[in-house]
Design a protein around this motif. Structure first.
Motif, PDB file in Angstrom:
ATOM      1  N   PHE A  11      10.670  -2.898  10.546  1.00 53.69           N
ATOM      2  CA  PHE A  11       9.527  -2.427  11.328  1.00 53.69           C
ATOM      3  C   PHE A  11       8.688  -1.382  10.596  1.00 53.69           C
ATOM      4  N   ILE A  12       9.094  -1.060   9.359  1.00 51.65           N
ATOM      5  CA  ILE A  12       8.306  -0.114   8.557  1.00 51.65           C
ATOM      6  C   ILE A  12       6.902  -0.701   8.268  1.00 51.65           C
ATOM      7  N   PRO A  13       6.800  -1.982   7.837  1.00 47.28           N
ATOM      8  CA  PRO A  13       5.457  -2.552   7.629  1.00 47.28           C
ATOM      9  C   PRO A  13       4.616  -2.537   8.915  1.00 47.28           C
ATOM     10  N   GLN A  14       5.267  -2.770  10.069  1.00 48.02           N
ATOM     11  CA  GLN A  14       4.548  -2.729  11.351  1.00 48.02           C
ATOM     12  C   GLN A  14       4.049  -1.318  11.652  1.00 48.02           C
ATOM     13  N   ILE A  15       4.869  -0.329  11.328  1.00 47.29           N
ATOM     14  CA  ILE A  15       4.473   1.076  11.525  1.00 47.29           C
ATOM     15  C   ILE A  15       3.282   1.408  10.629  1.00 47.29           C
ATOM     16  N   ILE A  16       3.356   0.985   9.358  1.00 43.47           N
ATOM     17  CA  ILE A  16       2.268   1.240   8.398  1.00 43.47           C
ATOM     18  C   ILE A  16       0.974   0.567   8.875  1.00 43.47           C
ATOM     19  N   LYS A  17       1.101  -0.698   9.327  1.00 37.88           N
ATOM     20  CA  LYS A  17      -0.076  -1.428   9.815  1.00 37.88           C
ATOM     21  C   LYS A  17      -0.697  -0.725  11.024  1.00 37.88           C
TER      22      LYS A  17
END
Lengths: 87, 87
Positions: free
Chosen positions: A18-24
């Motif tokens: 979920f890190i990429p989702q947080i960044i997005k």
């Protein structure tokens, strides 16, 4: 040894998933299309996986799900912050 | 018995966790805010969890992750269909 690598890879990929989702979410400041039910349901499930991991005495399951739970927490915070619930 | 219930609840919650996201994507026909990296990374991780579950001979881990993988597959299909990658 092979299984340790597979387990560690599985844990690494999913716990940071979920890190990429947080960044997005940070970049776009929008989480409108993200399902809040999915976030809550997954958080509850991941919490129970932690308990089940403790039961199995499996550190991989415990740590992986702890990190996932933490990132889901951040995402839920961003969801509220960026007003994802507003239609 | 208690641990079976906790494990089954964990499995049920997480394996169906992307169903609300699929429903939301169908309703809004938009997945713009959903991170495609998260979807791919999670799919790869869940696939490895299935292998790790086979190694542990734990049916709960195997089945739960199989269902998650299937729903992530549907979501990736919807992502392409609704053009989530277009900015």
């Amino acid at each position: 040894m092979l299984w340790t690598i597979i387990g560690a890879s599985a844990a690494t990929l999913t716990m940071f998933s979920f890190i990429p989702q947080i960044i997005k979410a940070f970049k776009t400041r929008s989480v409108r299309d993200v399902s809040e039910i999915t976030l809550f349901q997954l958080s509850a499930g991941v919490f129970l996986w932690i308990l089940y991991g403790i039961h199995l005495k499996d550190a991989v399951i415990i740590i992986a799900n702890l990190v996932t739970l933490a990132s889901l927490g951040i995402l839920l915070f961003l969801y509220v912050k960026f007003g994802g619930a507003e239609k």
